[in-house]
Every structure is written in C-alpha cells, then in structure tokens.
Design a protein around this motif. Structure first.
Motif, short mmCIF file in Angstrom:
data_model
loop_
_atom_site.label_atom_id
_atom_site.label_comp_id
_atom_site.label_asym_id
_atom_site.label_seq_id
_atom_site.Cartn_x
_atom_site.Cartn_y
_atom_site.Cartn_z
N LYS A 182 39.91 -6.76 -35.30
CA LYS A 182 40.36 -8.10 -35.66
C LYS A 182 40.88 -8.14 -37.09
O LYS A 182 41.83 -8.88 -37.40
N SER A 183 40.27 -7.35 -37.96
CA SER A 183 40.73 -7.27 -39.34
C SER A 183 42.16 -6.75 -39.40
O SER A 183 42.99 -7.26 -40.16
N VAL A 184 42.46 -5.74 -38.59
CA VAL A 184 43.82 -5.20 -38.53
C VAL A 184 44.78 -6.24 -37.96
O VAL A 184 45.88 -6.45 -38.47
N ALA A 185 44.36 -6.92 -36.89
CA ALA A 185 45.23 -7.86 -36.19
C ALA A 185 45.66 -9.02 -37.07
O ALA A 185 46.79 -9.52 -36.97
N ARG A 186 44.76 -9.49 -37.93
CA ARG A 186 45.09 -10.64 -38.75
C ARG A 186 45.80 -10.25 -40.05
O ARG A 186 46.28 -11.10 -40.79
N ASP A 187 45.86 -8.95 -40.34
CA ASP A 187 46.44 -8.47 -41.61
C ASP A 187 47.96 -8.36 -41.47
O ASP A 187 48.47 -7.74 -40.53
N THR A 188 48.68 -8.93 -42.40
CA THR A 188 50.15 -8.88 -42.38
C THR A 188 50.68 -7.66 -43.12
O THR A 188 51.87 -7.38 -43.07
N VAL A 260 41.92 4.55 -51.74
CA VAL A 260 41.29 3.57 -50.85
C VAL A 260 42.22 2.39 -50.58
O VAL A 260 42.22 1.82 -49.49
N SER A 261 43.05 2.03 -51.54
CA SER A 261 43.94 0.89 -51.40
C SER A 261 44.97 1.07 -50.30
O SER A 261 45.59 0.11 -49.86
N GLU A 262 45.14 2.30 -49.83
CA GLU A 262 46.12 2.58 -48.78
C GLU A 262 45.51 2.55 -47.39
O GLU A 262 46.18 2.86 -46.41
N THR A 263 44.26 2.18 -47.28
CA THR A 263 43.54 2.31 -46.01
C THR A 263 43.25 1.00 -45.30
O THR A 263 42.86 1.00 -44.13
N GLY A 264 43.36 -0.12 -46.01
CA GLY A 264 43.01 -1.41 -45.42
C GLY A 264 41.54 -1.75 -45.50
O GLY A 264 41.08 -2.73 -44.88
N LEU A 265 40.78 -0.96 -46.25
CA LEU A 265 39.34 -1.16 -46.34
C LEU A 265 38.91 -1.95 -47.56
O LEU A 265 37.72 -2.12 -47.82
N ASP A 266 39.87 -2.46 -48.32
CA ASP A 266 39.54 -3.15 -49.57
C ASP A 266 38.66 -4.37 -49.37
O ASP A 266 37.85 -4.71 -50.24
N GLU A 267 38.79 -5.05 -48.22
CA GLU A 267 38.03 -6.29 -48.04
C GLU A 267 36.56 -6.04 -47.68
O GLU A 267 35.76 -6.97 -47.70
#
Length: 299
Positions: A182-188, A260-267
C-alpha cells in the motif's frame, strides 16, 4: 420416668402458641408498586441515548449504552453506533462519577464504525489514543486501520510490537506485506532501488513459513479444509509480491544498505527495518523445539 422425660424425647418444653398459625399477611397491592418493566421488544433501550450522560452514571447504564451500540452496529447503522460509542468514551474518560473501568471494547467498535462511514478524522484520533497502546488485543485492530489514515510508519511499528508478543501468529507478516504494498501504491515517486516490493515478498514468505510450521491436525476434515483454504489465500498473496525478492533485500542490507533515499523506505523507522532483517537472518522459529510450537487454537 421423670416429668422432664414425659415432655418428649429430648425434654423440650414448647409453649403451645408456638404452633399457632399466625395471622395472614396483608396481600400486596400490585398497583401501588412504583416499577416500570422493560418492554421486551426489539430495541427497547434505544431511548436511553437521548440522555446518555445521565444514563452512563446509573448502575446498569453503561451496559444499556453498550446494547445501543451493539444494536446499531448489528443493523449496519454505523453512524448511530459511532455517535453512541463516542459518547460512551467521552463520559467514561472525563466524568469521575462514571464507574466504567475501561473503554477498550467500545474504542474498537468505534474504530470499525469510523472506518465504515469513512470518518477518517475520527478514526485517526481513536488510533492515536495512547491509553490502549499496551493492549495486545488492540494491536491487530491498529495494524488494520493505520494504513487507512496514511500512518504506515505506525502500522509497521505496531506489527513488530505485536510479533514480539505473539511470535507464531502468521497474520502479522501478512499485514506487513500489505503495508509495504500500500505504501508503494500511494507513492507518486519512483525510486531507483525500490525495496518495498522486496520487503513485501519477504513478509509473505515468513507468513507462509510460520503458518505451515504451526501444528494443524489435518486428520480432522474441517481442520484440513481450513488449512488448505487459508494456505491458498497466503499463496495468492505471495504471488502478488512476485515483483519483489526477499534475498535482494537481505543482500542490500548485508552490503551496508547504501543510498537509503533511493529505496522508498524513508517513511519507515530504520530500527524497524533492521529488526525485519535481523529476524529474516536468524530465522529464530526454525530453532524452536517441537514442544514450543503452539497449536493454532492457542495462538
């Protein structure tokens, strides 16, 4: 024989009037009794909501308000159930004369109602109420609803807290996978080295592993049916994570997780990500003795 012996076997000497029937009591006049019986019809208690603050202070008042909440929820009247539940919580937590010990059960119902009617503002407030944060029974509810209000960090953290309490509940890993997807799906934003798909895949592999090592007595037909049905659900969910690879995440962590900033895990909390990697690397439940593995009914 003595006179005392003539009085009876044990020598008791009763007065004759002891055995005289007393004058009958005056009959009860029912019409003078100040009592109003509850009408045993569907929803007789609904008028109580009109004066909720007063009813909550009565001896059986909280139970009557609970009946109202349950009634509305049963008949899918979620707005009404939510209103009553919020009133119950308000009085129970702010009026010192109210003797209600806790609001966990009503808070859970209120969360479900708020989600049903899309009152995400109320749902978010209930989710972030710290009074029940240590209650294991509410962890799964929070895990389910945190993503609805966009709180993926809190959702993942709650999964890990719950897992530490219930190590062999496979559902928590299923929810972790759902959180990452869901985190991926809502990320633009698109990330060069997306890791959330890999973590979702890892979570589903762990879920299926824990599910299958739990003791299922498949010699019983209905247990076998349930086992096969739920395993199919997990396998279908695993298929949805096929764009990810658990080992890629493990390799990335082993190499020192650069960029790490390139992975989508920042949140997410980095401590939680490290915990997932540690759990994956150790596979602690593989080392459990057979006697330590709980039956599904005990989870």
């Amino acid at each position: 024989m003595s006179d005392q012996e003539d009085d009876g076997l044990f020598g008791f000497n009763f007065d004759d009037d002891v055995f005289v029937t007393k004058e009958e009591k005056e009959p009860i006049q029912v019409e003078k009794i100040d009592y109003e019986a509850k009408v045993e019809t569907d929803g007789w208690f609904l008028d109580k909501i009109k004066n909720l603050d007063t009813v909550m202070l009565e001896q059986h008042g909280p139970n009557e308000i609970k009946s109202i909440i349950d009634y509305h929820y049963l008949y899918k009247q979620y707005d009404e159930a939510l209103t009553a539940a919020l009133g119950f919580i308000r009085v129970a937590t702010t009026n010192k004369d109210c003797k209600v010990n806790g609001t966990k059960e009503i808070s859970e119902i209120a969360m479900h109602c708020a989600a049903k009617v899309n009152r995400l503002d109320i749902l978010k407030e209930l989710l972030n109420n710290k009074s029940h944060t240590q209650d294991t029974g509410l962890y799964l509810v929070r895990i389910k609803f945190f993503p609805l209000v966009g709180q993926y960090t809190e959702a993942l953290n709650t999964c890990i807290i719950y897992h530490k309490e219930r190590k062999l509940d496979y559902r928590v890993w299923y929810h972790m996978a759902d959180i990452f997807m869901k985190s991926v799906a809502r990320d633009t934003q698109t990330y060069k080295n997306e890791m959330r798909y890999n973590l979702a895949n890892l979570a589903m592999v762990r879920s299926i592993h824990i599910f299958t090592i739990s003791r299922w007595n498949t010699r019983i037909e209905f247990v076998k049916t349930r086992f096969e049905r739920e395993l199919k659900v997990l396998q279908d969910r695993l298929e949805l994570t096929k764009d990810g690879n658990a080992d890629q995440f493990a390799d990335w962590m082993t190499k020192g997780h650069p960029n790490v900033s390139e992975t989508g895990l920042d949140e997410f909390s980095w401590e939680d990500i490290e915990w997932i990697f540690s759990d994956w690397a150790l596979r602690q439940d593989l080392e459990l003795m057979e006697d330590d593995v709980k039956a599904v009914k005990d989870m």
